[in-house]
Design a protein around this motif. Structure first.
Motif, PDB file in Angstrom:
ATOM      1  N   ALA A 113       0.816  -1.215   0.000  1.00  0.00           N
ATOM      2  CA  ALA A 113       0.000   0.000   0.000  1.00  0.00           C
ATOM      3  C   ALA A 113       0.844   1.257   0.000  1.00  0.00           C
ATOM      4  O   ALA A 113       0.342   2.342  -0.281  1.00  0.00           O
ATOM      5  CB  ALA A 113      -0.926   0.004   1.212  1.00  0.00           C
ATOM      6  N   TYR A 114       2.106   1.143   0.322  1.00  0.00           N
ATOM      7  CA  TYR A 114       2.969   2.305   0.468  1.00  0.00           C
ATOM      8  C   TYR A 114       3.793   2.541  -0.791  1.00  0.00           C
ATOM      9  O   TYR A 114       4.305   1.610  -1.403  1.00  0.00           O
ATOM     10  CB  TYR A 114       3.869   2.143   1.687  1.00  0.00           C
ATOM     11  CG  TYR A 114       3.077   2.193   2.968  1.00  0.00           C
ATOM     12  CD1 TYR A 114       2.510   1.040   3.503  1.00  0.00           C
ATOM     13  CD2 TYR A 114       2.852   3.402   3.627  1.00  0.00           C
ATOM     14  CE1 TYR A 114       1.745   1.089   4.660  1.00  0.00           C
ATOM     15  CE2 TYR A 114       2.110   3.451   4.793  1.00  0.00           C
ATOM     16  CZ  TYR A 114       1.555   2.303   5.300  1.00  0.00           C
ATOM     17  OH  TYR A 114       0.802   2.355   6.435  1.00  0.00           O
ATOM     18  N   HIS A 115       3.920   3.809  -1.147  1.00  0.00           N
ATOM     19  CA  HIS A 115       4.559   4.166  -2.408  1.00  0.00           C
ATOM     20  C   HIS A 115       6.002   4.606  -2.245  1.00  0.00           C
ATOM     21  O   HIS A 115       6.789   4.503  -3.183  1.00  0.00           O
ATOM     22  CB  HIS A 115       3.766   5.304  -3.077  1.00  0.00           C
ATOM     23  CG  HIS A 115       2.310   4.990  -3.226  1.00  0.00           C
ATOM     24  ND1 HIS A 115       1.318   5.880  -2.883  1.00  0.00           N
ATOM     25  CD2 HIS A 115       1.661   3.883  -3.642  1.00  0.00           C
ATOM     26  CE1 HIS A 115       0.140   5.342  -3.106  1.00  0.00           C
ATOM     27  NE2 HIS A 115       0.318   4.126  -3.567  1.00  0.00           N
ATOM     28  N   TYR A 116       6.329   5.118  -1.077  1.00  0.00           N
ATOM     29  CA  TYR A 116       7.667   5.672  -0.871  1.00  0.00           C
ATOM     30  C   TYR A 116       8.302   5.034   0.349  1.00  0.00           C
ATOM     31  O   TYR A 116       7.644   4.843   1.372  1.00  0.00           O
ATOM     32  CB  TYR A 116       7.583   7.189  -0.695  1.00  0.00           C
ATOM     33  CG  TYR A 116       6.867   7.870  -1.832  1.00  0.00           C
ATOM     34  CD1 TYR A 116       5.568   8.333  -1.673  1.00  0.00           C
ATOM     35  CD2 TYR A 116       7.487   8.007  -3.066  1.00  0.00           C
ATOM     36  CE1 TYR A 116       4.902   8.935  -2.721  1.00  0.00           C
ATOM     37  CE2 TYR A 116       6.820   8.618  -4.122  1.00  0.00           C
ATOM     38  CZ  TYR A 116       5.540   9.065  -3.950  1.00  0.00           C
ATOM     39  OH  TYR A 116       4.885   9.658  -4.996  1.00  0.00           O
ATOM     40  N   TRP A 117       9.589   4.749   0.226  1.00  0.00           N
ATOM     41  CA  TRP A 117      10.312   4.053   1.275  1.00  0.00           C
ATOM     42  C   TRP A 117      11.639   4.729   1.556  1.00  0.00           C
ATOM     43  O   TRP A 117      12.279   5.282   0.652  1.00  0.00           O
ATOM     44  CB  TRP A 117      10.588   2.607   0.848  1.00  0.00           C
ATOM     45  CG  TRP A 117       9.364   1.771   0.778  1.00  0.00           C
ATOM     46  CD1 TRP A 117       8.445   1.742  -0.240  1.00  0.00           C
ATOM     47  CD2 TRP A 117       8.899   0.857   1.762  1.00  0.00           C
ATOM     48  NE1 TRP A 117       7.438   0.857   0.061  1.00  0.00           N
ATOM     49  CE2 TRP A 117       7.697   0.295   1.283  1.00  0.00           C
ATOM     50  CE3 TRP A 117       9.384   0.440   3.007  1.00  0.00           C
ATOM     51  CZ2 TRP A 117       6.972  -0.648   2.013  1.00  0.00           C
ATOM     52  CZ3 TRP A 117       8.662  -0.493   3.725  1.00  0.00           C
ATOM     53  CH2 TRP A 117       7.471  -1.039   3.227  1.00  0.00           C
ATOM     54  N   GLY A 118      12.037   4.669   2.825  1.00  0.00           N
ATOM     55  CA  GLY A 118      13.361   5.111   3.187  1.00  0.00           C
ATOM     56  C   GLY A 118      14.370   3.995   2.994  1.00  0.00           C
ATOM     57  O   GLY A 118      14.018   2.884   2.602  1.00  0.00           O
ATOM     58  N   GLN A 119      15.620   4.297   3.303  1.00  0.00           N
ATOM     59  CA  GLN A 119      16.711   3.332   3.124  1.00  0.00           C
ATOM     60  C   GLN A 119      16.853   2.389   4.316  1.00  0.00           C
ATOM     61  O   GLN A 119      17.542   1.382   4.216  1.00  0.00           O
ATOM     62  CB  GLN A 119      18.021   4.079   2.884  1.00  0.00           C
ATOM     63  CG  GLN A 119      18.042   4.835   1.571  1.00  0.00           C
ATOM     64  CD  GLN A 119      17.849   3.916   0.391  1.00  0.00           C
ATOM     65  OE1 GLN A 119      18.554   2.935   0.214  1.00  0.00           O
ATOM     66  NE2 GLN A 119      16.860   4.226  -0.451  1.00  0.00           N
ATOM     67  N   GLY A 120      16.241   2.734   5.406  1.00  0.00           N
ATOM     68  CA  GLY A 120      16.288   1.863   6.569  1.00  0.00           C
ATOM     69  C   GLY A 120      17.344   2.263   7.580  1.00  0.00           C
ATOM     70  O   GLY A 120      18.338   2.911   7.244  1.00  0.00           O
ATOM     71  N   THR A 121      17.114   1.873   8.814  1.00  0.00           N
ATOM     72  CA  THR A 121      18.083   2.095   9.881  1.00  0.00           C
ATOM     73  C   THR A 121      18.207   0.792  10.668  1.00  0.00           C
ATOM     74  O   THR A 121      17.197   0.151  10.994  1.00  0.00           O
ATOM     75  CB  THR A 121      17.676   3.267  10.782  1.00  0.00           C
ATOM     76  OG1 THR A 121      18.708   3.530  11.741  1.00  0.00           O
ATOM     77  CG2 THR A 121      16.362   3.023  11.514  1.00  0.00           C
ATOM     78  N   GLN A 122      19.430   0.409  10.965  1.00  0.00           N
ATOM     79  CA  GLN A 122      19.694  -0.874  11.620  1.00  0.00           C
ATOM     80  C   GLN A 122      19.502  -0.745  13.127  1.00  0.00           C
ATOM     81  O   GLN A 122      20.041   0.158  13.767  1.00  0.00           O
ATOM     82  CB  GLN A 122      21.116  -1.338  11.332  1.00  0.00           C
ATOM     83  CG  GLN A 122      21.526  -2.614  12.040  1.00  0.00           C
ATOM     84  CD  GLN A 122      20.830  -3.838  11.479  1.00  0.00           C
ATOM     85  OE1 GLN A 122      20.784  -4.049  10.263  1.00  0.00           O
ATOM     86  NE2 GLN A 122      20.302  -4.675  12.371  1.00  0.00           N
ATOM     87  N   VAL A 123      18.749  -1.690  13.663  1.00  0.00           N
ATOM     88  CA  VAL A 123      18.619  -1.829  15.114  1.00  0.00           C
ATOM     89  C   VAL A 123      19.150  -3.209  15.477  1.00  0.00           C
ATOM     90  O   VAL A 123      18.671  -4.214  14.966  1.00  0.00           O
ATOM     91  CB  VAL A 123      17.159  -1.675  15.567  1.00  0.00           C
ATOM     92  CG1 VAL A 123      17.035  -2.007  17.047  1.00  0.00           C
ATOM     93  CG2 VAL A 123      16.651  -0.267  15.285  1.00  0.00           C
ATOM     94  N   THR A 124      20.139  -3.222  16.340  1.00  0.00           N
ATOM     95  CA  THR A 124      20.726  -4.486  16.783  1.00  0.00           C
ATOM     96  C   THR A 124      20.635  -4.553  18.296  1.00  0.00           C
ATOM     97  O   THR A 124      21.113  -3.654  18.993  1.00  0.00           O
ATOM     98  CB  THR A 124      22.191  -4.609  16.348  1.00  0.00           C
ATOM     99  OG1 THR A 124      22.279  -4.479  14.926  1.00  0.00           O
ATOM    100  CG2 THR A 124      22.760  -5.957  16.762  1.00  0.00           C
ATOM    101  N   VAL A 125      20.004  -5.605  18.775  1.00  0.00           N
ATOM    102  CA  VAL A 125      19.816  -5.776  20.211  1.00  0.00           C
ATOM    103  C   VAL A 125      20.701  -6.925  20.680  1.00  0.00           C
ATOM    104  O   VAL A 125      20.629  -8.037  20.142  1.00  0.00           O
ATOM    105  CB  VAL A 125      18.347  -6.062  20.545  1.00  0.00           C
ATOM    106  CG1 VAL A 125      18.156  -6.147  22.051  1.00  0.00           C
ATOM    107  CG2 VAL A 125      17.447  -4.984  19.953  1.00  0.00           C
ATOM    108  N   SER A 126      21.515  -6.659  21.674  1.00  0.00           N
ATOM    109  CA  SER A 126      22.405  -7.673  22.218  1.00  0.00           C
ATOM    110  C   SER A 126      21.959  -8.063  23.615  1.00  0.00           C
ATOM    111  O   SER A 126      21.290  -7.289  24.314  1.00  0.00           O
ATOM    112  CB  SER A 126      23.842  -7.161  22.245  1.00  0.00           C
ATOM    113  OG  SER A 126      23.952  -6.076  23.136  1.00  0.00           O
ATOM    114  N   SER A 127      22.357  -9.236  24.027  1.00  0.00           N
ATOM    115  CA  SER A 127      21.962  -9.730  25.364  1.00  0.00           C
ATOM    116  C   SER A 127      22.926  -9.269  26.434  1.00  0.00           C
ATOM    117  O   SER A 127      23.994  -8.755  26.160  1.00  0.00           O
ATOM    118  CB  SER A 127      21.890 -11.252  25.342  1.00  0.00           C
ATOM    119  OG  SER A 127      23.157 -11.783  24.989  1.00  0.00           O
TER     120      SER A 127
END
Length: 127
Positions: A113-127
């Motif tokens: 449904a979405y026409h425009y997208w960003g490049q993304g941002t990385q989320v990394t969760v460590s224990s």
């Protein structure tokens, strides 16, 4: 057309909080509903949360309800995703996406449904 830029990702520990921000330089961004999606390694991109053009309606995937909050600041032309109580399984690239809608439309949960997208941002969760 709108250009979207995500920010706020990073390496965090389980239980921490992050605030992701989706920004557009176009003033017409306020006429768009915005969705957040994420893609973990080896998995398909999946819906996380979305907010309507007005900001009055929000919707969340069941897996993030109670921990994620989506909001928008029309004055700053941003949409934010507040993430609390991060879990290992939240590790992914987070994308914001936009689609132009009428004022009363409910936000969409499907990526198509979405026409425009960003490049993304990385989320990394460590224990």
């Amino acid at each position: 057309q709108v250009e979207l830029v995500e920010s706020g990702g990073g390496l965090v520990q389980a239980g921490d909080s992050l605030r992701l921000t989706c920004t557009s330089s176009r003033s017409r961004f306020r006429e768009y509903a915005v969705g957040w999606f994420r893609q973990a390694p080896g998995q398909e991109r999946g819906f996380v949360a979305a907010i309507s053009r007005s900001g009055g309606n929000t919707v969340y995937d069941n897996s993030v309800k109670g921990r994620f909050t989506v909001s928008r600041d029309k004055a700053k032309n941003t949409v934010s995703l507040q993430i609390n109580g991060l879990k290992l399984e939240d590790t992914a690239v987070y994308y914001c996406a936009a689609r132009r809608t009428i004022l009363t439309a409910s936000p969409d949960i499907t990526a198509d449904a979405y026409h425009y997208w960003g490049q993304g941002t990385q989320v990394t969760v460590s224990s």
